[in-house]
Structures are given as structure tokens and as C-alpha cells.
Design a protein around this motif. Structure first.
Motif, PDB file in Angstrom:
ATOM      1  N   THR A 121       1.427 -11.401   5.705  1.00 30.47           N
ATOM      2  CA  THR A 121       0.117 -11.050   6.245  1.00 30.47           C
ATOM      3  C   THR A 121      -0.885 -12.168   6.015  1.00 30.47           C
ATOM      4  O   THR A 121      -1.633 -12.556   6.916  1.00 30.47           O
ATOM      5  N   ASP A 166      -2.296  -4.663   9.297  1.00 31.31           N
ATOM      6  CA  ASP A 166      -2.472  -4.210  10.677  1.00 31.31           C
ATOM      7  C   ASP A 166      -3.844  -4.495  11.266  1.00 31.31           C
ATOM      8  O   ASP A 166      -4.020  -4.423  12.477  1.00 31.31           O
ATOM      9  N   GLU A 167      -4.812  -4.816  10.424  1.00 36.76           N
ATOM     10  CA  GLU A 167      -6.173  -5.030  10.897  1.00 36.76           C
ATOM     11  C   GLU A 167      -6.719  -6.348  10.364  1.00 36.76           C
ATOM     12  O   GLU A 167      -6.356  -6.764   9.254  1.00 36.76           O
ATOM     13  N   PRO A 174       0.800  -1.236   0.000  1.00 38.42           N
ATOM     14  CA  PRO A 174       0.000   0.000   0.000  1.00 38.42           C
ATOM     15  C   PRO A 174       0.824   1.274   0.000  1.00 38.42           C
ATOM     16  O   PRO A 174       0.552   2.203  -0.788  1.00 38.42           O
ATOM     17  N   LYS A 176      -5.466  -2.379   4.423  1.00 33.37           N
ATOM     18  CA  LYS A 176      -5.283  -2.284   5.875  1.00 33.37           C
ATOM     19  C   LYS A 176      -4.957  -3.632   6.524  1.00 33.37           C
ATOM     20  O   LYS A 176      -4.703  -3.696   7.725  1.00 33.37           O
TER      21      LYS A 176
END
Length: 476
Positions: A382, A296-297, A103, A293
Motif C-alpha cells: 500500500t 483501499d482509499e 486491520p 482504510k
């Protein structure tokens, strides 16, 4: 001759290098440049293991360019200002590069492209990292996929034979464009002292040649039987191409083409299973692009309210150091520390232990892997952590808790992987290595330095995870 800056990033190769190819085919003199700007990567600047690999990979790229009569110009950021200054100095009329999908980098690159074009330069980016661009595969409603199987089915339907390209034996010299010489690699990315990364290079050789050797070795030794051997921790049954793919030392198109061309000696099951693993890599980038996101989320919004355990530093440190008292977990964490890599099956086991039995937030594990893995890739890292934690795309349900003893017995049946990486347990009989706390006298006598019991009781840890998940469901 008109000049084009060929901006290398995580595409550290010459074959199948779309920016270099475009420069040559359009008659531009290519000036290869690498700009070091880790601060532009936001909260996910490269970790220590990545920097150790990058240093060697850049050195290999520089050598390859010099053998062809060119050279690599190494500079320090900021990227936009450096490109603008270098374009003015060399009289370049174009800047070409291969796309990245993190991102922060996507936003930065879009800004750079606009600024360069506004300044009158030809600025163009290319796909050199994926089989399918993230925006090329969508549901019938035009939405991004969140489940792998339909994603991969749709992607495979778009498969086209890749157009491979071998770099020429000779390249024009940047001296003709009066390009400067830049910064020495040893100054930009000094070698670690003491050399904590020494174990990495016993297993891997960074650079395009090393990637080619790894691909040839996989095709000749591990592709046949891949579908079953890939999960066996003690066997060299995986490709170990992940760091080479992450740094772009070999194009994924070339890897896929080589597997498809491997011949009738390779069973369809083995070929398709490996291609599906490349598909998971594609899917991870697809998810990261559409849901920026997720590093982190949780992608599954339900888990925003999940009651993760308080991150006790002693427990987290023991996990990092391979001192949990669970042999297969400790073996994986020690392999990671020594080699910068971990077997994929074992990655799932150690991640399940952290996020389920210890109930710590998956971000703690993702951050540790980010700093210690040589293949630390934001999309794949991730995806792996959110999948195991049950919070991501197409994730294993949170209530699926890996039993590390059962997993070890199934995927390391002789205890060879455990003995290799937890040598204090090598004196135990193979069947005692999976759960040594079950034979306390034998453990005390033959492995006195190993923890007497696991960090948490396996049954109690599993039950606590299930109760936390039950609370989450009731809150909804």
C-alpha cells in the motif's frame, strides 16, 4: 507440565520467536500450531505467490521443529474455534502468538484474545515483526506521523540494542500433550500444477535457513556500496530480504543488529541507508495501523475526487504481461511474473507508468502486485503504490512523473536488465534498448515481435496526467 499453544502466523521461525521463548521460559510445554484461515483476512486474503511461498516456508518450519524433537500441527480455521478446541483437547492453559498489524487481523485477534481470556485461558501476544510498535512512535502532540523523515528520527531516538534469542537444540514433544497430527501441507496448500512458480525458487529459498543465507550473502556481498548500488536494476545490490521479513523467517531485530555489527569495513552511508529502508518498512506499518482504510482509499483525501482514466482492459493486460512497448517497464513486469519479485527502483517506474502515463487507479496495480509478489505485504504494498501515485503518506507529488527512458538510462546504463528480461531486445545495441521506437528500422529488423510504439506517447501521457491534477486543484 502445563501446556501452551504457540500459534504461528507470519512469524515462521524459531530463533527470536517471542511466543515460543515465552512458553519455554515460563515452563510451559509448547504445542506449535499453524491455522490456515485466509477468509479471515477480509478483502486482502493472501495471493497466489504468497501461498506458494507459505507452503514451502511452513514445510521448512515443520522440518526445523522435527529436528528438535517437536512438530508443527497444521489445521484449518476458523481460528478462534480451532484454538478453543485444541486447548480443550491438549489441556492447554495458554495461547501465545506474535502480533500482526493488518486491520482485519488486528480486529480478529482482539476478538480472539477477549474470548480466550473469558474462557479462563492465558492469551498473550508479542512484538516479533517490528523494531517499534506503531503506537510507540508519535509526534509531540501524540498524533501519528505522516512524513517519514521526522518519524524515523523519532524512532531512532528510541533505539535500544535488541535482545536476540537462539532457539534451543531440543524442544519438548507435543505428543506429551496428546496433540493431534492435523492436516498434511500438501492437502492444505497443494503445489501448483503446472509449476508456474518454478522461477521463484531459482532466486529464493523460503524458510529460516534460507533467510539466514540471504542475510549472510547481503552482509558479505552487497552491504558495502549499498547506498549507490541499491538503485541499479541489473546488479544484486539489494538485500532481497523482503519476503523473508514478511513471513517472519528472520527477525527484523536480528537483521538490524547484524548490519550495525558489520564493522568498520562498511561505510556509515551504506549502513544508514539500509537501516532507513528498514525504517520505511516500519513507517508503512505505522501508517497502516493508524489509517486502516489506506489499502483501499487515498490517505490524501484530495484524491478521492481525482479523475482516474477508465481502466481499459487491453492496456491493463499489456502492462501486466510486460507488453507496454516501454522496455524498462516490460522488463520489470516480466521479472515479477518469472521470479515473484521486482527490483525496488523498477517497482517505482512501473507504478509511475500505470498511475501517471496511463492514469489508472493505483488499486489496479496494488491488486496485481498482491497476487504476484512473494513479498506481498499489505503495509509495504500500500505504501509503495500510494507513494508513487502521489496519494499517500510522504508521497512523491502527483506531478512528479517518472520518465521511464531517463530512468532506464540512469539505473540500467548498459541495458543489461532490459536484455535479461526482454530478450527480444538483446540484439539491439545497448543505447537503443531504452527507447527502441526512436529507431524504427532497427527495431523492425532486429526485434520484429516487440511493440512498435509505447502504449501512449511519453510526452502526451505526462501532459494528460498534469492536466488531470490541475483540474483537481482547481476543483478545490
Amino acid at each position: 507440565m502445563a501446556v501452551a499453544l504457540v500459534w504461528f502466523r507470519d512469524d515462521l521461525r524459531l530463533d527470536d520467536q517471542p511466543a515460543l521463548r515465552a512458553a519455554l521460559e515460563r515452563g510451559w510445554l509448547p504445542v506449535p500450531v499453524y491455522i490456515h484461515a485466509p477468509d479471515e483476512e477480509g478483502d486482502w486474503a493472501p495471493g497466489a505467490a504468497s501461498d506458494a511461498w507459505r507452503r514451502r516456508s511452513l514445510a521448512a518450519l515443520a522440518d526445523a521443529l522435527e529436528r528438535r524433537g517437536s512438530r508443527l500441527l497444521v489445521l484449518r480455521g476458523p481460528s478462534l474455534g480451532t484454538l478453543q478446541a485444541l486447548a480443550a483437547l491438549t489441556g492447554a492453559e495458554a495461547v501465545l502468538w506474535t502480533r500482526r498489524y493488518e486491520p482485519a487481523i488486528e480486529k480478529r485477534d482482539a476478538k480472539i484474545k477477549r474470548a480466550l481470556r473469558e474462557a479462563g485461558l492465558h492469551a498473550e501476544s508479542f512484538n516479533g515483526a517490528l523494531l517499534f510498535e506503531p503506537w510507540e512512535v508519535a509526534t509531540k502532540q501524540g498524533d501519528p506521523y505522516r512524513v517519514f523523515t521526522p518519524f524515523w528520527k523519532a524512532a531512532r531516538a528510541q533505539w535500544r540494542t535488541p535482545r536476540l534469542w537462539d532457539a534451543p537444540a531440543r524442544l519438548p514433544s507435543p505428543d506429551a500433550a496428546e496433540a493431534p497430527h492435523g492436516i498434511a501441507l500438501d492437502t492444505l496448500l497443494p503445489a501448483p500444477s503446472p509449476p508456474w512458480d518454478a522461477g521463484f525458487w531459482q532466486r529464493f529459498t523460503p524458510g529460516e535457513a534460507g533467510a539466514g543465507d540471504a542475510l549472510a550473502r547481503f552482509l558479505g556481498q552487497a552491504l558495502a556500496g549499498y547506498a549507490s548500488a541499491r538503485d541499479m536494476a541489473a546488479e544484486a545490490g539489494t538485500s532481497r530480504l523482503s519476503p523473508h521479513l514478511h513471513f517472519g523467517e528472520v527477525a527484523v531485530q536480528r537483521v538490524a543488529a547484524a548490519v550495525l555489527d558489520a564493522g568498520d569495513t562498511i561505510a556509515a552511508e551504506d549502513r544508514d541507508r539500509f537501516l532507513a529502508e528498514l525504517g520505511w518498512r516500519e513507517f508503512a506499518h505505522h501508517v497502516l495501523h493508524h489509517f486502516p482504510k489506506v489499502p483501499d482509499e487515498p490517505l490524501d483525501a484530495r484524491f478521492a475526487d481525482f479523475r482516474w482514466a477508465r481502466p481499459l482492459q487491453a492496456r491493463l493486460d499489456a502492462w501486466r504481461q510486460g507488453r507496454t512497448g516501454v522496455p524498462i517497464v516490460d522488463a520489470g513486469m516480466r521479472e515479477l511474473w518469472h521470479t515473484g519479485w521486482m527490483h525496488n527502483r523498477v517497482r517505482m517506474i512501473v507504478a509511475s507508468w500505470l498511475t501517471k502515463h496511463l492514469r489508472m487507479h493505483w488499486r489496479h496495480g496494488a491488486r496485481w502486485f498482491w497476487d504476484t509478489l512473494v513479498d506481498a505485504d499489505l503495509a509495504n504494498n500500500t505504501q509503495g503504490w500510494q507513494w508513487t501515485a502521489g496519494t499517500g503518506a510522504d508521497a512523491a507529488p502527483y506531478f512528479r512523473v517518472f520518465n521511464p527512458v531517463t530512468q532506464a538510462r540512469r539505473f540500467d546504463p548498459e541495458g543489461a536488465y532490459i536484455a535479461r528480461w526482454v530478450p527480444e531486445l538483446a540484439a539491439l545495441p545497448p543505447q537503443a534498448r531504452f527507447a527502441p521506437w526512436e529507431q524504427p528500422e532497427l527495431l523492425r529488423r532486429l526485434a520484429p515481435g516487440y511493440p512498435r510504439t509505447p502504449q501512449v506517447d511519453l510526452a502526451e501521457g505526462r501532459q494528460a496526467a498534469l492536466e488531470a491534477f490541475a483540474l483537481l486543484k482547481r476543483a478545490r
